[in-house]
Design an enzyme around this catalytic site. Structure first.
Site, PDB file in Angstrom:
ATOM      1  N   SER A 112     104.453  -3.754  12.792  1.00 30.83           N
ATOM      2  CA  SER A 112     104.354  -4.099  14.241  1.00 30.83           C
ATOM      3  C   SER A 112     104.569  -3.075  15.078  1.00 30.83           C
ATOM      4  O   SER A 112     105.656  -2.330  14.831  1.00 30.83           O
ATOM      5  CB  SER A 112     105.094  -5.426  14.430  1.00 30.83           C
ATOM      6  OG  SER A 112     105.225  -5.376  15.860  1.00 30.83           O
ATOM      7  N   GLY A 113     103.674  -2.463  15.924  1.00 30.36           N
ATOM      8  CA  GLY A 113     104.141  -1.332  16.801  1.00 30.36           C
ATOM      9  C   GLY A 113     103.891  -0.028  16.342  1.00 30.36           C
ATOM     10  O   GLY A 113     104.296   0.859  16.836  1.00 30.36           O
ATOM     11  N   THR A 117      96.612  -1.479  17.405  1.00 24.68           N
ATOM     12  CA  THR A 117      95.900  -1.665  18.519  1.00 24.68           C
ATOM     13  C   THR A 117      95.345  -0.618  19.236  1.00 24.68           C
ATOM     14  O   THR A 117      94.144  -0.655  19.663  1.00 24.68           O
ATOM     15  CB  THR A 117      96.512  -2.819  19.139  1.00 24.68           C
ATOM     16  OG1 THR A 117      97.197  -3.947  18.515  1.00 24.68           O
ATOM     17  CG2 THR A 117      95.726  -3.423  20.473  1.00 24.68           C
ATOM     18  N   ASN A 162     107.528  -4.486  19.749  1.00 22.47           N
ATOM     19  CA  ASN A 162     106.518  -3.972  20.477  1.00 22.47           C
ATOM     20  C   ASN A 162     106.245  -4.292  21.774  1.00 22.47           C
ATOM     21  O   ASN A 162     106.118  -5.797  21.796  1.00 22.47           O
ATOM     22  CB  ASN A 162     105.152  -3.908  19.693  1.00 22.47           C
ATOM     23  CG  ASN A 162     103.871  -3.402  20.397  1.00 22.47           C
ATOM     24  OD1 ASN A 162     103.959  -2.802  21.399  1.00 22.47           O
ATOM     25  ND2 ASN A 162     102.814  -3.277  19.558  1.00 22.47           N
ATOM     26  N   SER A 165     102.744  -6.208  22.039  1.00 24.71           N
ATOM     27  CA  SER A 165     102.383  -6.886  20.203  1.00 24.71           C
ATOM     28  C   SER A 165     101.283  -7.912  20.103  1.00 24.71           C
ATOM     29  O   SER A 165     101.247  -8.953  20.966  1.00 24.71           O
ATOM     30  CB  SER A 165     103.755  -7.437  19.948  1.00 24.71           C
ATOM     31  OG  SER A 165     103.599  -7.615  18.331  1.00 24.71           O
ATOM     32  N   SER A 166     100.479  -7.645  19.626  1.00 29.24           N
ATOM     33  CA  SER A 166      99.135  -8.599  19.275  1.00 29.24           C
ATOM     34  C   SER A 166      99.823  -9.709  18.479  1.00 29.24           C
ATOM     35  O   SER A 166     100.249  -9.669  17.338  1.00 29.24           O
ATOM     36  CB  SER A 166      97.999  -7.822  18.541  1.00 29.24           C
ATOM     37  OG  SER A 166      97.882  -6.580  18.805  1.00 29.24           O
ATOM     38  N   GLY A 389     100.815  -6.787  12.158  1.00 25.58           N
ATOM     39  CA  GLY A 389     101.314  -6.294  10.801  1.00 25.58           C
ATOM     40  C   GLY A 389     102.306  -6.819  10.347  1.00 25.58           C
ATOM     41  O   GLY A 389     102.764  -7.689  10.999  1.00 25.58           O
ATOM     42  N   GLU A 391     105.736  -8.098   9.351  1.00 23.39           N
ATOM     43  CA  GLU A 391     106.795  -7.977  10.412  1.00 23.39           C
ATOM     44  C   GLU A 391     108.125  -8.745   9.605  1.00 23.39           C
ATOM     45  O   GLU A 391     107.768  -9.932   9.015  1.00 23.39           O
ATOM     46  CB  GLU A 391     106.556  -8.652  11.696  1.00 23.39           C
ATOM     47  CG  GLU A 391     105.900  -9.704  11.831  1.00 23.39           C
ATOM     48  CD  GLU A 391     105.441 -10.229  13.036  1.00 23.39           C
ATOM     49  OE1 GLU A 391     105.095  -9.482  14.060  1.00 23.39           O
ATOM     50  OE2 GLU A 391     105.319 -11.421  13.507  1.00 23.39           O
TER      51      GLU A 391
HETATM   52  N1  LIG Z   1      98.011   7.089  19.825  1.00 24.30           N
HETATM   53  C1  LIG Z   1      98.795   6.493  20.647  1.00 24.30           C
HETATM   54  N2  LIG Z   1      99.351   7.339  21.761  1.00 24.30           N
HETATM   55  C2  LIG Z   1     100.018   7.005  22.682  1.00 24.30           C
HETATM   56  N3  LIG Z   1     100.797   6.061  22.580  1.00 24.30           N
HETATM   57  C3  LIG Z   1     100.827   5.223  21.286  1.00 24.30           C
HETATM   58  C4  LIG Z   1      99.702   5.440  20.516  1.00 24.30           C
HETATM   59  N4  LIG Z   1      99.556   4.433  19.342  1.00 24.30           N
HETATM   60  C5  LIG Z   1     100.441   3.678  19.898  1.00 24.30           C
HETATM   61  N5  LIG Z   1     101.111   3.950  20.981  1.00 24.30           N
HETATM   62  C6  LIG Z   1     102.304   3.217  21.843  1.00 24.30           C
HETATM   63  O1  LIG Z   1     102.866   2.256  20.794  1.00 24.30           O
HETATM   64  C7  LIG Z   1     102.754   0.900  21.513  1.00 24.30           C
HETATM   65  C8  LIG Z   1     102.427   0.225  20.175  1.00 24.30           C
HETATM   66  O2  LIG Z   1     101.188   0.354  19.714  1.00 24.30           O
HETATM   67  P1  LIG Z   1     100.194  -0.880  19.212  1.00 24.30           P
HETATM   68  O3  LIG Z   1      98.910  -0.211  18.928  1.00 24.30           O
HETATM   69  O4  LIG Z   1     100.414  -1.932  20.056  1.00 24.30           O
HETATM   70  O5  LIG Z   1     100.993  -1.254  17.960  1.00 24.30           O
HETATM   71  P2  LIG Z   1     100.280  -2.213  16.742  1.00 24.30           P
HETATM   72  O6  LIG Z   1      99.111  -2.911  17.322  1.00 24.30           O
HETATM   73  O7  LIG Z   1     100.336  -1.598  15.468  1.00 24.30           O
HETATM   74  O8  LIG Z   1     101.558  -3.388  16.881  1.00 24.30           O
HETATM   75  C9  LIG Z   1     101.858   0.807  22.319  1.00 24.30           C
HETATM   76  O9  LIG Z   1     101.910   0.313  23.498  1.00 24.30           O
HETATM   77  C10 LIG Z   1     101.968   2.215  22.870  1.00 24.30           C
HETATM   78  O10 LIG Z   1     102.802   2.453  24.053  1.00 24.30           O
HETATM   79 MG   LIG Z   2      98.613  -4.753  17.710  1.00 23.90          MG
END
Ligand SMILES: Nc1ncnc2c1ncn2[C@@H]1O[C@H](COP(=O)(O)OP(=O)(O)O)[C@@H](O)[C@H]1O
Ligand SMILES: [Mg+2]
Length: 1099
Positions: A112-113, A117, A162, A165-166, A389, A391
Site C-alpha cells: 500500500s502506498g 495507482t 497512503n 489509498s485505494s 496491495g 497490507e
Molecule cells: N511516480 C510517482 N511520482 C510521484 N509521486 C508518486 C509516484 N508514485 C506514487 N507517488 C506518491 O505516492 C502516493 C501513493 O501512491 P499510490 O499510487 O496511491 O500507491 P498505491 O496505489 O500503491 O497504494 C501518491 O499519492 C503520490 O503522492
Molecule cells: Mg492504490
C-alpha cells in the site's frame, strides 16, 4: 559501431546511474539489487528493469520525465533505446497488442502506498495520448481518464500508509478497435473495504467522498449537510475543517460533478448519488440506548434526516433498526416472528444498512462507467490491474485477510508466468537448462482457498458460518478452534489468542478473528432490504433488486467464497493475456522524497523474489515463440517465407535464422517453439522487419528531412561565406562545396578519438599541413570540438614492446576561449594562423572556410565574444621557445603573400619569411550560387560526392602528402562504408546486401552533410535512424560468449566519471565491449565501466 549511439544517449540525456536492467548486475544478491535501486533512486531514476519486468520505486515527488516529450520519445522505440520508463512498458503493450493481435495486461503489484495507482494512471494517460481517434474515441478517452477521480472519490481514503489509498481493487480493460483506437472499456471492481463505510482506524479517514459531501456545497443538500456538520454528534469523526482548509472546496466538488457528467449521469442522478452519501452520513448519527436488554433509538431527532434523504419513513427506519423478523422452523412449517434487538445488534443493523447502501452505490457507479464505455463487440484490450496491495495494520480483520489473499494470488500468477512456466517450458520443449530454486507461494494460496485435504481457511470459515446461530455469538471462537484442529500444524499457519497468523509470501500477518464470521456471511437482513425497497426514490429501490421470495432457499454465498471466485476469475482473465509486470517498491513510510529505508526496501526485494527473477532471466532465453507465429511475424524478411512458408515450420524458422546469419549459440529450437537467448538478437530481427515494412513511409519521411536539411545546409554555407565576404578571394570549389565536418571519420579511428574528451562533440576533423619555425611542413589531424582545438601528429615509438611502430600523439590542445584571433591572407590560398598567447599555429587546409565558420560559432557560444579574424598579406606568427640552438629561441616569423600564377600556392621559405605566391581566385565578393541545383542533387538517388571532395588536395599537400592523401581518402571511403553500418544490420550482412538496402546508405550519407559537420553524431540524432540494437543501453549486456577477452593495464587510470573504472598498471580487465570510440567497456573487481583503450594492451 554501437558506441555512437551510446555517446549520443549519454551526452544528450542522462548520466548513468547503476544498471538500468538488473540482469546486468555483476553480483546477484539482495544487497546488490537494493544498492542498485538506491543508487538510481537517489539520482531520481525510479524505474529499473529486470528484463521485461519494470521495477518502480515511489519517489514521493513529481519527477520531470512525464511530459509530452517523453511520450514522444518512447513512442515506437524499443526498450533498450531509452532509459527505463513506464511509458516504454505502456508502449510495448500497445504495440504488442497491435502487432500480435493479442490482449495484453499489466499487473501492478506492491505494498500500500508503493505507487500502483499512480502507475496505472500513467499507463492510461500514455495510451490515451498515443492512440488516435475521432470524437467518439475522444469521449471514451475522457471517460477512461475521468472515471479515475470519480472512483477515487468513492473508493479511496487516507490510511496510515497512503493518503490516497485505494480501498477497492480494479481491473480496467481498455478496448481497442482494429486500428488501435480506444473505443470502449470495462471495469471490474473487487473488494471494496466496506468496514470503512462505518469506521476508521486511528489516524485514518473514511472515503474521500464523505468529506466532499461534507463541504455542504451540493445544491439542494446544502442546508441539510450544514446541519449535519453542526450537529457534532457524529459517530464518524469527519475532519471537515481540515479538508476545507486544505483543498479548495469548490474545486473538489465541481470536479466530481463534472466527472459524474462525463460518465453519463444525469443531473438528477448526480444529486441522488450525493444524497445517498449524505443519508449514509446521517445514519451514522443514530445512536441507541439500552432499556431492559432492548435497544431504543437514543434520540429520534436523528431519524428525520436519513429518512428524508433515503425516501423512507421514520418509523419504518426505527423499527427495522431495532427489531428483526426471524424465520423459525417448527416441525414441517416455517413461521415468521418479530424479535427485538439489543444495542449491539441494532448498531450492527444500522451499519449493515450503511455498508449495503454504500457498496451498492459504488457498484452502481462502476456500472454507469461501464455502460458509458460499452462496445457491442470486443476486439482487443489492454487490462490494467490496480488492486490494493498487501497490507498489515495494527488490527487486521476479515478485509485484510481477503486483500492479502488476492495479493497472494497475484504473486502466484507472477511466479507461474515468469519463474515456473519459464522453467517448465524449457523442460517441455527439451531445451538444455539448469533449474533455479525459488519460493513458490502456492502453498499459502492453498492454505487459504483449498476446498479439501486439508480444507483451507475459507472453507472452514464457510462451514462455521453455515452452522452458526442466527445471532452469531461465539462463532468466531468456534472458528479459532476449528482452524487449530484442522490446519494447526500447517507450516504457514499459527493460532493466537485472538485469532490466527498466516505466513504470507510478503510476511507474517496476525488476523484478529473478531467479526470474521459475520463479515463472511455478509447477509443483509430481509428487513433492511424490504425497508429500502420501500423507498420513494426509484433510484434507491433499484439498488435493492433482490427477489425476497426466491432467495430464501439454499446456502447463501459468503463474502469469502465470492472473493475466491473473483480472484480465480481474475487469474483466468489475466492468464489469457500477454502479461506485463510493474513491481512497485515503497522506499519509506514517511512519504518523503529521498528517504531510503534500507531494511524496508530489502524486505520488499526479498519477498518480491527479484533475485530469483534475475537469475531465471539471466540463465534463460529472452524470447520464445511458437514456430508458426515466428514465421508469420518475420515472413517479410525473405522471399521464401513471404507471404507464406511452404513446408515444415521448424525448417522455415531455421531458414529465417540463417538468412539473417544469427549465431548458432543464440538460439535453440524446441519441439514447438524457438528460443532466442539475448534480446539483442531479437532486436536485430525486429529492426530488419520494421525496416522492410516501413520502407515506404521512410522514403517520404526522408524526403522531408532532406528538404529541411538542404535548407539548413544552404544557410550554413551562406554563413560561412559571409565570414570571408569582401575580405578574401575564394577558391572556385569552396563556395558550393558540401560541408562534411568530419573528413577523417574519427568515429572509426579510436587512435584519434582517444584524445578527445568522451563527452565532446567533434565538429570538424581534417588532415592539415602545419608549418614549423623553419617552414618545414608536417601533417596534422586538426580537430575542432565544442571545447577544444586539437592537433594530432604521429611519432615512432622509441621504447617498449611497440618500439618502432607509428603512434598518434597529441601535439597541441587549445581551449577555444584561449584562441586570440585567426589571420588569413586576402588571396585564395588555404593558409590560416591560429593565434594564441604562447605561440601560434600556421596551418594550411582546403576546408578552411568550413573550419572557420564552425570555429567562429563555437567560439561565440563559449565566450559570448566574436572571434577576431584578420586579413593581411603580411602575416606574422609567434613561435615557441624550444631548447637551444639557432632556431630554438622564441620569436616571430612572417608569411608574405603575393600574386603569382595558377590555383595552387607556391611556397618559398627563407630564414624568417615564407613567401607564398598564388594566382587570382574568384573575386572577394563571391557568394554561393548553386542553391537550386542542389535540390535535384539531394533529392536524386546518387550518393553525395563527399568522398571526392573530402580528399585533401592543393599545392603543398599534393606535393608532400601523397601517402597521406590516399590514407585520408581511404578513410573517407571507410567513412562512407561505415555510414551504412549505422543502420541496424544483421551479423555478416555485408555478404548479402540487396539493392534496396543500399538506398539508406546514400540517404544516411546525405544526412551527414548539413549538420554542423559531426558526421556520425548527427546521423544518430535522427530518430529515423534507429541505433544499432543494444546500443542505447548505457552499458551493453555482457556478451553471450562464456569467456570474455581480457586486456592488461599498461598504466594506472583514475576514473573521471561515475561510469568509468579505475585501475592500476598490470591489472587484468575483462573486456565486455571493444568500442571503436576508443573507450572500451570492461569489468574489474566486480565493477563494470568504461576506460580508455590507450591505457591497456589486449591479451
Ligand atoms: N511516480 C510517482 N511520482 C510521484 N509521486 C508518486 C509516484 N508514485 C506514487 N507517488 C506518491 O505516492 C502516493 C501513493 O501512491 P499510490 O499510487 O496511491 O500507491 P498505491 O496505489 O500503491 O497504494 C501518491 O499519492 C503520490 O503522492
Ligand atoms: Mg492504490
Amino acid at each position: 559501431m554501437g558506441s555512437k549511439e551510446r555517446y549520443h544517449w549519454q551526452t544528450q540525456n542522462v548520466k548513468v546511474s547503476g544498471v538500468d536492467d538488473m540482469v546486468l548486475l555483476s553480483k546477484i544478491n539482495e544487497e546488490a539489487i537494493t544498492d542498485n535501486l538506491k543508487k538510481r533512486y537517489m539520482d531520481d531514476y525510479i524505474f529499473t528493469y529486470i528484463g521485461p519486468v519494470l521495477i518502480s520505486v515511489n519517489p514521493f515527488k513529481q519527477l520531470p520525465y512525464f511530459t509530452d516529450r517523453e511520450v514522444e520519445l518512447y513512442q515506437g522505440a524499443a526498450q533498450y533505446e531509452n532509459p527505463p520508463h513506464i511509458y516504454a512498458l505502456a508502449d510495448n503493450m500497445y504495440r504488442n497488442m497491435m502487432i500480435d493481435t493479442e490482449n495484453q495486461c499489466v499487473i501492478i503489484s506492491g505494498e500500500s502506498g508503493a505507487g500502483k495507482t499512480v502507475a496505472a494512471k500513467y499507463i492510461m494517460s500514455y495510451i490515451s495520448k498515443v492512440s488516435g481517434g475521432g470524437p467518439k474515441v475522444q469521449q471514451v478517452k475522457d471517460i477512461i481518464l475521468q472515471s479515475n477521480p470519480l472512483l477515487e472519490a468513492f473508493g479511496n481514503a487516507k490510511t496510515v500508509r497512503n493518503n490516497n489509498s485505494s480501498r477497492f481493487g480494479k481491473y480496467f480493460e481498455i478496448q481497442f478497435s482494429r486500428g488501435g483506437e480506444p473505443d470502449g472499456g470495462k471495469i471490474s471492481n473487487f473488494l471494496l473495504e466496506k468496514s470503512r463505510v462505518v469506521s476508521q482506524n486511528q489516524g485514518e479517514r473514511n472515503f474521500h467522498i464523505y468529506y466532499q459531501v461534507g463541504h455542504g456545497f451540493l445544491g439542494k443538500l446544502e442546508k441539510i449537510t450544514a446541519v449535519f456538520i453542526f450537529s457534532g454528534n457524529m459517530r464518524i469523526s469527519l475532519q471537515f475543517r481540515q479538508v476545507t482548509q486544505k483543498q479548495g472546496r469548490n474545486t473538489a466538488v465541481n470536479f466530481l460533478q463534472n466527472a459524474m457528467s462525463v460518465v453519463g449521469l444525469a443531473e438528477e442522478e448526480k444529486t441522488t448519488v450525493l444524497q445517498i452519501v449524505a443519508g449514509i452520513l446521517h445514519l451514522g448519527n443514530i445512536a441507541f440506548r439500552e432499556e431492559g436488554n432492548y435497544a431504543l433509538v437514543a434520540s429520534e431527532d436523528f431519524l428525520a434526516f436519513p429518512s428524508y434523504l433515503l425516501g423512507i419513513s421514520q418509523d419504518g427506519l426505527k423499527n427495522k433498526l431495532t427489531s428483526r423478523i426471524m424465520d423459525s422452523k417448527w416441525g414441517g412449517k416455517s413461521e415468521s416472528i418479530s424479535v427485538t434487538l439489543n444495542t449491539e445488534q441494532a448498531c450492527f443493523s444500522r451499519d449493515a444498512l450503511s455498508k449495503a447502501l454504500y457498496s451498492r452505490l459504488f457498484d452502481y457507479l462502476v456500472d454507469c462507467i461501464n455502460k458509458a464505455m460499452q462496445k457491442d463487440h470486443e476486439e482487443f484490450n489492454i487490462g490494467v490491474l490496480d488492486i490494493y496491495g498487501f497490507e498489515i495494520f495494527q488490527k487486521n480483520g476479515f478485509e485484510q485477510f481477503c486483500i492479502n489473499f488476492v495479493n497472494e494470488k497475484l504473486q502466484q500468477i507472477f511466479i507461474q508466468l515468469t519463474l515456473k512456466a519459464e522453467q517448465e517450458e524449457y523442460v517441455q520443449e527439451g531445451i538444455k537448462w539448469t533449474p533455479i530454486e525459488y519460493f513458490n507461494n502456492k502453498v499459502v494460496c492453498d492454505l487459504i482457498e483449498s476446498k479439501v485435504n486439508p480444507p483451507g481457511i475459507m472453507s472452514i470459515l464457510d462451514d462455521v458460518c453455515a452452522t452458526m446461530h442466527a445471532k452469531g455469538e461465539g462463532a468466531d471462537q468456534t472458528l479459532i478452534q476449528k482452524l487449530q484442529m484442522q490446519i494447526g500444524s500447517h507450516e504457514h499457519f499459527n493460532s493466537w489468542n485472538k485469532g490466527f497468523v498466516i505466513h504470507h509470501y510478503a510476511g507474517k500477518v496476525s488476523y484478529d478473528v473478531n467479526g470474521f464470521c459475520e463479515r463472511n456471511r455478509d447477509v443483509l437482513f430481509t428487513d433492511i432490504i424490504e425497508l429500502m425497497q420501500g423507498s420513494e426514490y426509484p433510484f434507491i429501490k433499484d439498488l435493492f433488486p433482490e427477489n425476497l421470495e426466491a432467495e430464501k432457499r439454499g446456502r447463501p454465498t459468503t463474502a469469502g467464497s465470492k472473493i475466491k471466485k473473483q480472484a480465480n476469475n481474475l487469474v483466468q482473465t489475466l492468464m489469457k493475456c500477454t502479461p506485463h509486470y510493474i513491481r512497485c517498491i515503497k522506499p519509506n513510510e514517511t512519504k518523503r522524497p529521498r528517504d531510503w529505508e534500507e531494511n524496508r526496501v530489502r524486505h520488499q526485494v526479498e519477498y518480491l523474489g527479484l533475485r530469483e527473477n534475475i537469475r531465471v532471466r539471466r540463465a534463460g532465453y529472452a524470447f520464445r515463440r511458437v514456430f508458426s507465429k515466428f514465421l508469420q511475424r518475420y515472413a517479410i524478411l525473405t522471399k521464401e517465407t513471404w507471404p507464406q512458408w511452404r513446408g515444415d515450420e521448424k525448417q522455415g524458422v531455421l531458414h529465417l535464422l540463417r538468412s539473417v546469419n544469427m549465431d548458432q549459440d543464440q538460439y535453440q529450437l524446441g519441439k514447438s517453439k524457438i528460443f532466442i537467448k539475448a534480446p539483442e538478437s531479437l532486436f536485430l530481427l525486429e529492426e530488419m522487419r520494421e525496416r522492410k515494412y516501413n520502407g515506404f513511409a521512410r522514403v517520404i519521411q526522408k524526403a522531408w528531412r532532406k528538404h529541411v536539411a538542404v535548407r539548413k545546409y544552404v544557410r550554413m554555407r551562406k554563413e560561412a561565406s559571409d565570414i570571408l565576404l569582401n575580405k578574401k578571394e575564394r577558391r572556385r570549389n569552396s563556395l558550393n562545396r558540401n560541408f562534411v565536418g568530419d573528413y577523417i571519420g574519427t568515429d572509426n579511428h579510436p587512435e584519434i578519438r582517444q584524445f578527445v574528451g568522451r563527452r565532446e562533440r567533434i565538429e570538424f576533423a581534417a588532415v592539415v599541413v602545419k608549418y614549423d619555425r623553419r617552414f618545414k611542413t608536417v601533417k596534422r589531424d586538426l580537430i575542432l570540438t565544442n571545447k577544444f582545438l586539437y592537433l594530432i601528429g604521429r611519432e615512432k615509438v622509441k621504447q617498449g614492446p611497440e618500439k618502432g611502430q607509428i603512434q598518434e600523439v597529441l601535439k597541441r590542445q587549445i581551449e577555444l576561449d584561449k584562441v586570440q584571433s585567426i589571420s588569413l591572407s586576402t588571396f585564395q590560398d588555404d593558409f590560416f594562423i591560429i593565434h594564441e598567447e604562447q605561440y601560434d599555429s600556421v596551418l594550411q587546409c582546403i576546408f578552411k572556410t568550413e573550419f572557420l565558420s564552425l570555429l567562429y560559432k563555437r567560439y561565440e557560444e563559449r565566450t559570448r565574444r566574436k572571434l577576431a579574424i584578420k586579413f593581411n598579406n603580411m602575416l606574422e606568427f609567434k613561435v615557441k621557445k624550444s631548447g637551444w640552438g639557432p632556431f630554438g629561441a622564441a620569436g616571430s616569423r612572417q608569411i608574405q603573400f603575393q600574386t603569382g600564377q595558377g590555383d595552387e600556392a607556391v611556397v618559398k621559405p627563407s630564414s624568417k619569411v615564407l613567401l607564398v605566391s598564388i594566382g587570382p581566385g574568384l573575386p572577394k565578393n563571391s557568394r554561393p550560387t548553386r542553391q537550386d541545383k542542389r535540390k535535384s542533387q539531394y533529392f536524386g538517388k546518387q550518393p553525395v560526392n563527399s568522398e571526392r571532395q573530402g580528399t585533401p588536395r592543393g599545392g603543398a599537400q599534393v606535393k608532400n602528402g601523397a601517402r597521406r592523401r590516399s590514407q585520408a581518402s581511404s578513410r573517407a571511403s571507410l567513412l562512407l562504408r561505415q555510414n551504412s553500418m549505422d543502420q541496424p544490420t544483421l551479423p555478416r550482412q555485408g555478404q548479402r546486401r540487396s539493392r534496396n538496402q543500399q538506398q539508406p546508405q546514400a540517404d544516411m550519407e546525405f544526412m551527414n552533410v548539413p549538420d554542423q559537420g559531426v558526421a556520425g553524431m548527427q546521423r544518430r540524432r535522427s530518430k529515423e535512424c534507429k541505433p544499432v540494437p543494444g546500443s542505447g543501453r548505457p552499458k551493453p549486456a555482457p556478451r553471450p560468449k562464456p569467456r570474455s577477452p581480457q586486456c592488461r593495464a599498461l598504466y594506472a587510470y583514475d576514473a573521471q566519471d561515475t561510469d568509468e573504472i579505475s585501475f592500476n598498471a598490470n591489472d587484468i580487465i575483462d573486456i565486455i565491449n571493444e568500442d571503436p570510440s576508443g573507450w572500451w567497456i570492461g569489468r574489474l573487481r566486480g565493477k563494470e565501466g568504461m576506460f580508455p583503450v590507450k591505457k591497456v594492451s589486449r591479451l
